[in-house]
Design a protein around this motif. Structure first.
Motif, PDB file in Angstrom:
ATOM      1  N   LYS A   8       0.832  -1.209   0.000  1.00 17.87           N
ATOM      2  CA  LYS A   8       0.000   0.000   0.000  1.00 17.87           C
ATOM      3  C   LYS A   8       0.864   1.257   0.000  1.00 17.87           C
ATOM      4  CE  LYS A   8      -3.607   2.353   2.668  1.00 17.87           C
ATOM      5  NZ  LYS A   8      -4.474   2.297   3.876  1.00 17.87           N
ATOM      6  N   ASP A   9       1.989   1.223   0.758  1.00 19.39           N
ATOM      7  CA  ASP A   9       2.891   2.380   0.811  1.00 19.39           C
ATOM      8  C   ASP A   9       3.524   2.639  -0.551  1.00 19.39           C
ATOM      9  OD1 ASP A   9       2.410   2.622   3.585  1.00 19.39           O
ATOM     10  OD2 ASP A   9       3.925   1.095   3.992  1.00 19.39           O
ATOM     11  N   ILE A  10       3.919   1.553  -1.220  1.00 18.52           N
ATOM     12  CA  ILE A  10       4.523   1.683  -2.548  1.00 18.52           C
ATOM     13  C   ILE A  10       3.507   2.255  -3.528  1.00 18.52           C
ATOM     14  CG2 ILE A  10       5.605   0.417  -4.452  1.00 18.52           C
ATOM     15  CD1 ILE A  10       6.566  -1.636  -2.378  1.00 18.52           C
ATOM     16  N   ALA A  11       2.263   1.778  -3.422  1.00 14.26           N
ATOM     17  CA  ALA A  11       1.203   2.245  -4.327  1.00 14.26           C
ATOM     18  C   ALA A  11       0.963   3.737  -4.164  1.00 14.26           C
ATOM     19  CB  ALA A  11      -0.076   1.453  -4.065  1.00 14.26           C
ATOM     20  N   VAL A  12       0.935   4.202  -2.919  1.00 13.24           N
ATOM     21  CA  VAL A  12       0.709   5.634  -2.665  1.00 13.24           C
ATOM     22  C   VAL A  12       1.840   6.463  -3.250  1.00 13.24           C
ATOM     23  CG1 VAL A  12       0.583   7.383  -0.847  1.00 13.24           C
ATOM     24  CG2 VAL A  12      -0.695   5.242  -0.616  1.00 13.24           C
ATOM     25  N   LYS A  13       3.103   6.027  -3.025  1.00 11.08           N
ATOM     26  CA  LYS A  13       4.253   6.772  -3.538  1.00 11.08           C
ATOM     27  C   LYS A  13       4.251   6.822  -5.060  1.00 11.08           C
ATOM     28  CE  LYS A  13       7.569   5.955   0.240  1.00 11.08           C
ATOM     29  NZ  LYS A  13       8.006   7.355   0.423  1.00 11.08           N
ATOM     30  N   ALA A  14       3.809   5.731  -5.698  1.00  8.02           N
ATOM     31  CA  ALA A  14       3.825   5.656  -7.160  1.00  8.02           C
ATOM     32  C   ALA A  14       2.575   6.243  -7.798  1.00  8.02           C
ATOM     33  CB  ALA A  14       4.001   4.200  -7.599  1.00  8.02           C
ATOM     34  N   GLY A  15       1.530   6.445  -6.993  1.00  5.11           N
ATOM     35  CA  GLY A  15       0.285   6.972  -7.538  1.00  5.11           C
ATOM     36  C   GLY A  15      -0.470   5.963  -8.372  1.00  5.11           C
ATOM     37  N   VAL A  16      -0.386   4.695  -7.989  1.00  6.78           N
ATOM     38  CA  VAL A  16      -1.097   3.625  -8.704  1.00  6.78           C
ATOM     39  C   VAL A  16      -1.866   2.794  -7.684  1.00  6.78           C
ATOM     40  CG1 VAL A  16       0.640   3.527 -10.538  1.00  6.78           C
ATOM     41  CG2 VAL A  16       0.864   2.035  -8.544  1.00  6.78           C
ATOM     42  N   SER A  17      -2.592   1.807  -8.163  1.00  7.64           N
ATOM     43  CA  SER A  17      -3.374   0.959  -7.268  1.00  7.64           C
ATOM     44  C   SER A  17      -2.508  -0.116  -6.626  1.00  7.64           C
ATOM     45  CB  SER A  17      -4.507   0.282  -8.037  1.00  7.64           C
ATOM     46  OG  SER A  17      -3.984  -0.669  -8.942  1.00  7.64           O
ATOM     47  N   VAL A  18      -2.994  -0.675  -5.521  1.00  3.82           N
ATOM     48  CA  VAL A  18      -2.306  -1.786  -4.850  1.00  3.82           C
ATOM     49  C   VAL A  18      -2.194  -2.983  -5.793  1.00  3.82           C
ATOM     50  CG1 VAL A  18      -2.517  -3.480  -2.987  1.00  3.82           C
ATOM     51  CG2 VAL A  18      -2.961  -1.064  -2.535  1.00  3.82           C
ATOM     52  N   VAL A  39       6.175   2.495 -10.735  1.00  4.23           N
ATOM     53  CA  VAL A  39       6.423   1.538  -9.642  1.00  4.23           C
ATOM     54  C   VAL A  39       7.915   1.220  -9.549  1.00  4.23           C
ATOM     55  CG1 VAL A  39       5.994  -0.801  -8.798  1.00  4.23           C
ATOM     56  CG2 VAL A  39       4.108   0.549  -9.766  1.00  4.23           C
ATOM     57  N   ARG A  40       8.553   0.986 -10.676  1.00 10.86           N
ATOM     58  CA  ARG A  40       9.982   0.670 -10.668  1.00 10.86           C
ATOM     59  C   ARG A  40      10.804   1.819 -10.096  1.00 10.86           C
ATOM     60  NH1 ARG A  40      10.891  -2.365 -16.545  1.00 10.86           N
ATOM     61  NH2 ARG A  40      10.197  -4.444 -15.850  1.00 10.86           N
ATOM     62  N   LYS A  41      10.386   3.059 -10.390  1.00  9.53           N
ATOM     63  CA  LYS A  41      11.090   4.224  -9.866  1.00  9.53           C
ATOM     64  C   LYS A  41      11.027   4.247  -8.339  1.00  9.53           C
ATOM     65  CE  LYS A  41      11.237   9.288 -10.072  1.00  9.53           C
ATOM     66  NZ  LYS A  41      10.594  10.505 -10.623  1.00  9.53           N
ATOM     67  N   VAL A  42       9.843   3.973  -7.788  1.00  5.47           N
ATOM     68  CA  VAL A  42       9.687   3.945  -6.327  1.00  5.47           C
ATOM     69  C   VAL A  42      10.495   2.802  -5.723  1.00  5.47           C
ATOM     70  CG1 VAL A  42       8.047   3.607  -4.436  1.00  5.47           C
ATOM     71  CG2 VAL A  42       7.429   5.059  -6.388  1.00  5.47           C
ATOM     72  N   LEU A  43      10.459   1.654  -6.347  1.00 10.00           N
ATOM     73  CA  LEU A  43      11.200   0.504  -5.832  1.00 10.00           C
ATOM     74  C   LEU A  43      12.690   0.800  -5.766  1.00 10.00           C
ATOM     75  CD1 LEU A  43       9.410  -2.466  -7.680  1.00 10.00           C
ATOM     76  CD2 LEU A  43       9.069  -1.682  -5.329  1.00 10.00           C
ATOM     77  N   LYS A  44      13.175   1.501  -6.783  1.00  5.07           N
ATOM     78  CA  LYS A  44      14.587   1.875  -6.801  1.00  5.07           C
ATOM     79  C   LYS A  44      14.904   2.884  -5.711  1.00  5.07           C
ATOM     80  CE  LYS A  44      18.272   3.456  -9.894  1.00  5.07           C
ATOM     81  NZ  LYS A  44      18.598   3.912 -11.282  1.00  5.07           N
ATOM     82  N   GLU A  45      14.004   3.853  -5.514  1.00  9.37           N
ATOM     83  CA  GLU A  45      14.222   4.888  -4.504  1.00  9.37           C
ATOM     84  C   GLU A  45      14.282   4.308  -3.092  1.00  9.37           C
ATOM     85  OE1 GLU A  45      11.016   7.575  -5.098  1.00  9.37           O
ATOM     86  OE2 GLU A  45      11.957   8.607  -6.817  1.00  9.37           O
ATOM     87  N   ILE A  46      13.469   3.313  -2.828  1.00 13.42           N
ATOM     88  CA  ILE A  46      13.418   2.743  -1.473  1.00 13.42           C
ATOM     89  C   ILE A  46      14.307   1.508  -1.339  1.00 13.42           C
ATOM     90  CG2 ILE A  46      11.073   3.600  -1.117  1.00 13.42           C
ATOM     91  CD1 ILE A  46      10.052   0.775  -1.599  1.00 13.42           C
ATOM     92  N   ASN A  47      15.056   1.202  -2.425  1.00 15.67           N
ATOM     93  CA  ASN A  47      15.947   0.037  -2.419  1.00 15.67           C
ATOM     94  C   ASN A  47      15.183  -1.224  -2.028  1.00 15.67           C
ATOM     95  OD1 ASN A  47      18.353  -1.416  -2.690  1.00 15.67           O
ATOM     96  ND2 ASN A  47      18.921  -1.090  -0.547  1.00 15.67           N
ATOM     97  N   TYR A  48      14.088  -1.446  -2.731  1.00 20.62           N
ATOM     98  CA  TYR A  48      13.219  -2.585  -2.410  1.00 20.62           C
ATOM     99  C   TYR A  48      13.916  -3.909  -2.662  1.00 20.62           C
ATOM    100  CZ  TYR A  48       9.348  -5.885  -2.778  1.00 20.62           C
ATOM    101  OH  TYR A  48       8.531  -6.972  -2.621  1.00 20.62           O
ATOM    102  N   GLN A  49      13.877  -4.795  -1.659  1.00 19.68           N
ATOM    103  CA  GLN A  49      14.410  -6.145  -1.780  1.00 19.68           C
ATOM    104  C   GLN A  49      13.271  -7.132  -1.587  1.00 19.68           C
ATOM    105  OE1 GLN A  49      17.592  -6.814  -2.592  1.00 19.68           O
ATOM    106  NE2 GLN A  49      17.995  -4.604  -2.658  1.00 19.68           N
ATOM    107  N   PRO A  50      12.908  -7.873  -2.609  1.00 20.37           N
ATOM    108  CA  PRO A  50      11.765  -8.778  -2.483  1.00 20.37           C
ATOM    109  C   PRO A  50      12.008  -9.886  -1.467  1.00 20.37           C
ATOM    110  CG  PRO A  50      12.967  -9.237  -4.498  1.00 20.37           C
ATOM    111  CD  PRO A  50      13.553  -7.972  -3.934  1.00 20.37           C
ATOM    112  N   ASN A  51      10.970 -10.294  -0.790  1.00 18.69           N
ATOM    113  CA  ASN A  51      11.028 -11.434   0.138  1.00 18.69           C
ATOM    114  C   ASN A  51      10.853 -12.705  -0.673  1.00 18.69           C
ATOM    115  OD1 ASN A  51      10.534 -13.454   2.027  1.00 18.69           O
ATOM    116  ND2 ASN A  51       9.600 -12.015   3.474  1.00 18.69           N
ATOM    117  N   MET A  52      11.980 -13.299  -1.045  1.00 15.07           N
ATOM    118  CA  MET A  52      11.942 -14.484  -1.902  1.00 15.07           C
ATOM    119  C   MET A  52      11.208 -15.645  -1.234  1.00 15.07           C
ATOM    120  SD  MET A  52      13.409 -13.627  -4.702  1.00 15.07           S
ATOM    121  CE  MET A  52      14.658 -12.592  -5.473  1.00 15.07           C
TER     122      MET A  52
END
Length: 354
Positions: A8-18, A39-52
């Protein structure tokens, strides 16, 4: 990035739906190029690491791995490898991973070919292989490559087969090290016994061949005048046959006082020495199988080189798991430690490292 960040936090930052974020994270279709870039821009900004781990569990699919290995007794070197594989599999049950063990008879290529056919018929997701003769193994691994089935090699490193990963000792260095340790106590000897377990004149693996090569390299460099007296024992022989050949050897070479083998069967000599109360000779070998350890304690074996067979099995399974289930890269070559056991430290040796 905080571990508590939500979709939900990523969606808000990117301005898209969950739902859009969820589709991007799980590589699902029906995402516009514009939304994907946001979405990719936000993921890069927050250094998103997926929970494999969470992603793998969410898929709720099952996996079958296959272990191809020699048939063995319950107290053999190979049994430790099998135990390690089973331990790793048990720890990953939540991911619906199972292991199927298929045995073949060492040095009998036709049994390996049958085992390969059985393995392929089961359509495994990944395979752990203790190799047979190189070209026979290659025919099998070529089929695995054709079907894009990853495989891990144990015991013998065959880089030309292009495995996903390998676990075992650096066998050339291991043999070199073995010679160096043996000659600490045999520096004044003129002859050394080299015992081999053979079938039709061949030892059972490239690993043993490489150990012998490394051993002879050290001897040629440092003790070129020492003669290596070879004793061949049949791989499929019985104790009575071994004892007869050993009796002949010691009658012919009473002056030889040290010997080595590059397999796990040093105890065949050690037990003969103890049974016949021969105290002039000491054997050196590989692997902490119970018979070897007992001879080490009793003094008929001087040193054992060990290689954590249990951990080789466990790590091999984990390599397949990480690559296939978690979609992570694995290290292609993994050399196990070369460790030396003697009477004084054998009781402190930890086979599992866990």
């Amino acid at each position: 990035m905080s571990q508590k960040i939500r979709i939900k936090d990523i969606a808000v930052k990117a301005g898209v739906s969950v739902g859009t974020v969820d589709r991007v994270l799980h590589h699902r279709p029906n995402v516009s190029k514009e939304a994907l870039e946001k979405v990719r821009k936000v993921l890069k900004e927050i250094n998103y690491q997926p929970n494999m781990y969470a992603s793998a569990l969410a898929l709720n699919r099952s996996y079958t791995f296959c272990l191809m290995m020699p048939r063995h007794a319950s107290d053999a070197y190979w049994d430790e490898i099998e135990q390690g594989v089973m331990k790793a599999c048990e720890s990953r049950r939540d991911f619906l991973v199972d292991i199927k063990v298929i045995y073949y008879q060492r040095m009998h290529d036709e049994t390996f070919v049958k085992a390969c056919a059985k393995c392929l018929a089961g359509k495994p997701d990944g395979v752990i292989i203790v190799p047979a003769e190189t070209e026979v193994t290659r025919r099998f691994t070529d089929k695995l490559h054709e079907q894009t089935i990853p495989f891990v090699l144990l015991d013998s490193y065959l880089p030309e087969l292009n495995p996903l990963s390998f676990y075992g000792q650096d066998s050339l260095n291991s043999g070199y090290f073995a010679a160096k340790m043996l000659m600490l106590i045999a520096a004044r000897e003129s002859e050394i016994m080299l015992m081999k377990m053979t079938h039709e004149g061949r030892v059972s693996s490239r690993q043993q061949e490489n150990r012998e090569t490394g051993f002879k390299r050290y001897m040629n460099e440092h003790f070129p005048k020492v003669k290596l007296v070879e004793l061949e024992l049949p791989l499929d022989g019985r104790k009575e046959q071994f004892n007869r050949l050993l009796e002949q050897f010691f009658a012919e070479y009473p002056q030889v006082r040290h010997g080595i083998t590059f397999c796990s069967k040093a105890h065949l000599v050690g037990e003969y020495l103890l049974a016949n109360k021969l105290t002039h000779f000491r054997m050196m070998g590989y692997d902490s199988v119970p018979q070897n350890v007992e001879c080490l304690r009793e003094g008929s074996i001087s040193f054992l080189i060990v290689q954590h067979a249990f951990m080789q099995g466990l790590y091999s399974f984990e390599a397949l798991f990480r690559s296939i289930v978690l979609k992570r890269q694995v290290k292609p070559v993994n050399y196990m430690p070369i460790e030396l056991l003697c009477k004084e430290n054998v009781d402190f040796y930890q086979k599992t490292l866990i």
